[in-house]
Design a protein around this motif. Structure first.
Motif, PDB file in Angstrom:
ATOM      1  N   THR A   1     -19.609  22.909 -15.320  1.00 29.44           N
ATOM      2  CA  THR A   1     -18.854  23.102 -14.068  1.00 29.44           C
ATOM      3  C   THR A   1     -19.434  22.249 -12.937  1.00 29.44           C
ATOM      4  O   THR A   1     -19.147  22.495 -11.771  1.00 29.44           O
TER       5      THR A   1
ATOM      6  N   SER B   1     -10.935  26.036 -10.657  1.00 28.76           N
ATOM      7  CA  SER B   1     -10.239  25.029 -11.461  1.00 28.76           C
ATOM      8  C   SER B   1     -11.132  24.504 -12.575  1.00 28.76           C
ATOM      9  O   SER B   1     -10.685  24.319 -13.711  1.00 28.76           O
ATOM     10  N   THR B   2     -12.404  24.270 -12.264  1.00 28.45           N
ATOM     11  CA  THR B   2     -13.336  23.760 -13.274  1.00 28.45           C
ATOM     12  C   THR B   2     -13.718  24.838 -14.277  1.00 28.45           C
ATOM     13  O   THR B   2     -13.812  24.574 -15.485  1.00 28.45           O
TER      14      THR B   2
ATOM     15  N   SER C   1     -18.786  19.230 -11.954  1.00 30.04           N
ATOM     16  CA  SER C   1     -17.791  18.535 -11.132  1.00 30.04           C
ATOM     17  C   SER C   1     -17.160  19.484 -10.114  1.00 30.04           C
ATOM     18  O   SER C   1     -16.859  19.090  -8.981  1.00 30.04           O
ATOM     19  N   GLY C   2     -16.964  20.734 -10.497  1.00 33.59           N
ATOM     20  CA  GLY C   2     -16.425  21.718  -9.557  1.00 33.59           C
ATOM     21  C   GLY C   2     -17.403  22.023  -8.439  1.00 33.59           C
ATOM     22  O   GLY C   2     -16.999  22.194  -7.287  1.00 33.59           O
TER      23      GLY C   2
ATOM     24  N   THR D   1     -12.265  11.706 -16.144  1.00 29.76           N
ATOM     25  CA  THR D   1     -11.490  12.711 -16.871  1.00 29.76           C
ATOM     26  C   THR D   1     -12.139  12.966 -18.215  1.00 29.76           C
ATOM     27  O   THR D   1     -12.899  12.158 -18.722  1.00 29.76           O
TER      28      THR D   1
ATOM     29  N   ARG E   1     -12.019  27.337 -15.337  1.00 29.45           N
ATOM     30  CA  ARG E   1     -10.931  27.625 -16.260  1.00 29.45           C
ATOM     31  C   ARG E   1     -10.827  26.578 -17.368  1.00 29.45           C
ATOM     32  O   ARG E   1     -10.214  26.832 -18.398  1.00 29.45           O
ATOM     33  N   GLU E   2     -11.400  25.403 -17.135  1.00 30.80           N
ATOM     34  CA  GLU E   2     -11.346  24.347 -18.137  1.00 30.80           C
ATOM     35  C   GLU E   2     -12.523  24.386 -19.108  1.00 30.80           C
ATOM     36  O   GLU E   2     -12.572  23.588 -20.048  1.00 30.80           O
ATOM     37  N   VAL E   3     -13.478  25.273 -18.888  1.00 30.30           N
ATOM     38  CA  VAL E   3     -14.631  25.374 -19.784  1.00 30.30           C
ATOM     39  C   VAL E   3     -14.170  25.872 -21.147  1.00 30.30           C
ATOM     40  O   VAL E   3     -13.471  26.885 -21.253  1.00 30.30           O
ATOM     41  N   ASP E   4     -14.571  25.166 -22.197  1.00 35.72           N
ATOM     42  CA  ASP E   4     -14.191  25.528 -23.567  1.00 35.72           C
ATOM     43  C   ASP E   4     -15.079  26.670 -24.049  1.00 35.72           C
ATOM     44  O   ASP E   4     -16.307  26.524 -24.160  1.00 35.72           O
ATOM     45  N   ASP E   5     -14.474  27.817 -24.316  1.00 41.79           N
ATOM     46  CA  ASP E   5     -15.238  28.973 -24.771  1.00 41.79           C
ATOM     47  C   ASP E   5     -15.931  28.715 -26.095  1.00 41.79           C
ATOM     48  O   ASP E   5     -16.940  29.363 -26.409  1.00 41.79           O
TER      49      ASP E   5
END
Length: 267
Positions: free
Chosen positions: A190, A158-159, A192-193, A267, A161-165
């Motif tokens: 990542t 989940s974390t 928090s993940g 957030t 996938r939220e990383v900004d490329d």
């Protein structure tokens, strides 16, 4: 109207969780007599402290190893090629189709003195005597890690996938190597993940009974097994309820402190 729709679920949760919890709390202060005698007995028993320390040690080691193993697996699942993602996803899902009892007996067959691992090591000449890999903490940790890895994957995924490329590309554009981008940009993003996965598997591991009972062989006793013994073999329901309450309060306090310090809820 929407509150009426939520009413059945709320009542179910109250009946399924709060009522049994209240029963345990009540039992801990009333059996065999009213008062805090069960808590005093538990806190003054060196055996209980030994089991608590062993539980914390095994659970912490299992959680750390599980997250370390799950991280590269998750990275392949999230950022690998299509074929790699399908293969990794299959490997993640297959363990959910097998019972924990079957997996524990599988580890026994693999790690016992006459198991597959010792047989292979002896046949190729690496060892002359079988290694003791069961009936100790090593066997328990191995079994727990194998069970916990899939549960650590999902918070990490989940974390990731939220990383900004674009942040990764910017770091590469500034001359950073791939390894430096990974350690100094991707891993911190990542965090928090990683924290969430560690918390999840640590709390989950506290309640393990079958794996420590089989792979520990009575020598690696964890808190869930001690509570079981106090209920079914050495009847002392009040002490068992007190131990359960202490673990619940301790884990709850630990989670609150750690989540606030790590900022997982931000957030």
């Amino acid at each position: 109207m929407r509150y009426m729709l939520l009413a059945p679920l709320t009542l179910f949760l109250l009946a399924a969780y709060l009522v049994p919890l209240a029963g345990i709390l009540w039992l801990s202060v009333t059996d065999p007599e009213p008062g805090l005698g069960n808590y005093t007995k538990a806190l003054g028993d060196p055996m209980v402290w030994g089991v608590l320390w062993q539980t914390a040690r095994v659970c912490l080691a299992s959680s750390v190893i599980s997250v370390l193993c799950a991280y590269p697996i998750t990275l392949l699942w999230v950022r690998g090629s299509r074929g790699t993602r399908l293969l990794v996803e299959l490997c993640i899902m297959i363990p959910f189709w097998l019972s924990v009892l079957a997996r524990s007996f599988g580890w026994l067959s693999l790690l016992s003195n006459r198991g597959l691992a010792n047989t292979i090591l002896q046949n190729i000449g690496l060892i002359s005597e079988p290694l003791t890999m069961t009936r100790n903490e090593f066997g328990v940790i191995m079994g727990m890690v194998q069970f916990l890895i899939p549960f650590a994957v999902f918070p990490l995924a989940s974390t990731m996938r939220e990383v900004d490329d674009r942040a990764l590309m910017a770091a590469r554009g500034m001359g950073a190597s791939r390894l430096r981008v990974f350690w100094q940009v991707f891993v911190p993003m990542t965090r928090s993940g990683i924290t969430g996965a560690t918390l999840l598997v640590f709390v989950f591991s506290l309640g393990f009974y079958i794996i420590p009972a089989l792979l520990g062989g009575g020598r690696t006793v964890m808190i869930a097994e001690l509570i079981y013994l106090r209920i079914f073999q050495i009847p002392d329901w009040g002490l068992a309820a007190a131990l359960s309450t202490m673990i619940m309060i301790g884990v709850g306090g630990f989670l609150v402190v750690l989540i606030r310090r790590s900022g997982v809820t931000r957030t």
